[in-house]
Design a protein around this motif. Structure first.
Motif, mmCIF file in Angstrom:
data_model
loop_
_atom_site.group_PDB
_atom_site.id
_atom_site.type_symbol
_atom_site.label_atom_id
_atom_site.label_comp_id
_atom_site.label_asym_id
_atom_site.label_seq_id
_atom_site.Cartn_x
_atom_site.Cartn_y
_atom_site.Cartn_z
ATOM 1 N N ALA A 1 0.484 -1.291 -0.083
ATOM 2 C CA ALA A 1 0.011 0.033 0.162
ATOM 3 C C ALA A 1 0.809 1.455 0.478
ATOM 4 O O ALA A 1 0.488 2.096 -0.301
ATOM 5 C CB ALA A 1 -0.735 0.220 0.870
ATOM 6 N N ALA A 2 1.384 1.020 1.029
ATOM 7 C CA ALA A 2 2.829 2.654 1.011
ATOM 8 C C ALA A 2 3.648 2.711 -0.605
ATOM 9 O O ALA A 2 4.006 3.470 -1.594
ATOM 10 C CB ALA A 2 4.131 2.214 1.566
ATOM 11 N N GLN A 3 3.435 1.459 -1.266
ATOM 12 C CA GLN A 3 3.969 1.795 -2.807
ATOM 13 C C GLN A 3 3.498 2.696 -3.479
ATOM 14 O O GLN A 3 3.887 2.961 -4.251
ATOM 15 C CB GLN A 3 4.994 0.355 -3.055
ATOM 16 N N ILE B 1 10.006 18.299 -4.557
ATOM 17 C CA ILE B 1 10.501 18.138 -6.176
ATOM 18 C C ILE B 1 9.579 17.042 -6.314
ATOM 19 O O ILE B 1 8.534 16.124 -5.750
ATOM 20 C CB ILE B 1 11.813 17.127 -5.601
ATOM 21 N N TRP B 2 9.755 16.935 -7.815
ATOM 22 C CA TRP B 2 8.471 16.080 -8.952
ATOM 23 C C TRP B 2 9.479 14.770 -8.662
ATOM 24 O O TRP B 2 10.830 15.107 -7.951
ATOM 25 C CB TRP B 2 8.615 16.355 -10.070
ATOM 26 N N TYR B 3 9.068 13.446 -8.380
ATOM 27 C CA TYR B 3 9.417 11.776 -8.596
ATOM 28 C C TYR B 3 9.019 11.234 -9.776
ATOM 29 O O TYR B 3 7.903 11.529 -9.750
ATOM 30 C CB TYR B 3 9.878 12.119 -7.117
ATOM 31 N N SER B 4 9.722 10.869 -9.784
ATOM 32 C CA SER B 4 9.008 9.343 -10.674
ATOM 33 C C SER B 4 8.888 8.105 -9.694
ATOM 34 O O SER B 4 10.356 7.651 -9.205
ATOM 35 C CB SER B 4 9.156 9.137 -12.224
ATOM 36 N N TYR B 5 8.084 6.994 -9.506
ATOM 37 C CA TYR B 5 8.443 5.533 -9.053
ATOM 38 C C TYR B 5 7.265 4.754 -9.634
ATOM 39 O O TYR B 5 6.373 5.463 -9.713
ATOM 40 C CB TYR B 5 8.450 5.924 -7.473
ATOM 41 N N THR B 6 7.671 3.305 -9.631
ATOM 42 C CA THR B 6 6.443 2.080 -10.009
ATOM 43 C C THR B 6 6.803 1.598 -8.585
ATOM 44 O O THR B 6 8.227 0.804 -8.887
ATOM 45 C CB THR B 6 7.321 1.524 -11.648
ATOM 46 N N PRO B 7 5.925 0.649 -8.355
ATOM 47 C CA PRO B 7 6.216 -0.255 -6.684
ATOM 48 C C PRO B 7 6.809 -1.434 -7.302
ATOM 49 O O PRO B 7 7.219 -1.452 -8.487
ATOM 50 C CB PRO B 7 4.220 -0.626 -7.141
ATOM 51 N N GLY B 8 7.306 -1.967 -6.748
ATOM 52 C CA GLY B 8 8.864 -2.618 -6.799
ATOM 53 C C GLY B 8 10.122 -1.851 -7.519
ATOM 54 O O GLY B 8 11.389 -2.681 -7.388
ATOM 55 N N GLY B 9 9.949 -0.755 -7.562
ATOM 56 C CA GLY B 9 11.231 -0.503 -8.657
ATOM 57 C C GLY B 9 12.067 0.647 -8.007
ATOM 58 O O GLY B 9 11.950 0.913 -6.819
ATOM 59 N N GLU B 10 12.655 2.075 -8.877
ATOM 60 C CA GLU B 10 13.555 3.158 -7.682
ATOM 61 C C GLU B 10 12.994 3.868 -8.590
ATOM 62 O O GLU B 10 11.414 4.509 -9.566
ATOM 63 C CB GLU B 10 15.338 2.730 -8.956
#
Length: 139
Positions: free
Chosen positions: A7-9, A34-43
């Motif tokens: 759920a956190a991811q 800051i803007w950021y990009s993230y996909t669950p399980g990734g970096e």
């Protein structure tokens, strides 16, 4: 309330503006939205000028923390500790991908025009999540 990393991811993967915090040599940490990009399980990845205070501190320490939250209808937040994995010059495709996560239509087009004209010398930093903290008061 039990901790739920998935759920956190998922929450962290939504397009929030993060508060990126990194230790500096003296004084309080550098903490900036800051803007950021993230996909669950990734970096996680961010773009920022190479000469910025946060970038210099990140290269020196190799780690940071990012917090994202929402207060509507009730508080939810994720705080994640990050470890620097790699860096490289930001490309226009990187800027477009990040901007499209947060903007659309005319706002996106205007930002990309601004980006082409003014955002040079940025670096794409890739970071690995190492510790998650999550609260969801909406339940």
């Amino acid at each position: 309330m039990s901790f739920d990393e998935s759920a956190a991811q998922r929450f962290f993967a939504e397009p929030h503006v993060g508060v990126f915090a990194v230790e500096v040599r003296s004084g309080p940490p550098a903490a900036v939205p800051i803007w950021y990009s993230y996909t669950p399980g990734g970096e996680v990845w961010i773009n920022t000028p190479e000469s910025s205070r946060k970038a210099r501190a990140l290269r020196r320490t190799g780690h940071a923390t990012m917090v994202v939250d929402t207060v509507s209808p009730m508080l939810r937040y994720v705080s994640v500790d990050l470890e620097l994995v790699s860096s490289r010059p930001t490309t226009f495709d990187d800027q477009e991908e990040m901007a499209a996560r947060y903007l659309s239509g005319d706002a996106l087009a205007q930002f990309l025009e601004f980006s082409r004209a003014h955002l040079h010398g940025e670096v794409r930093y890739t970071l690995r999540p190492t510790r998650w903290r999550y609260a969801d008061m909406t339940m």
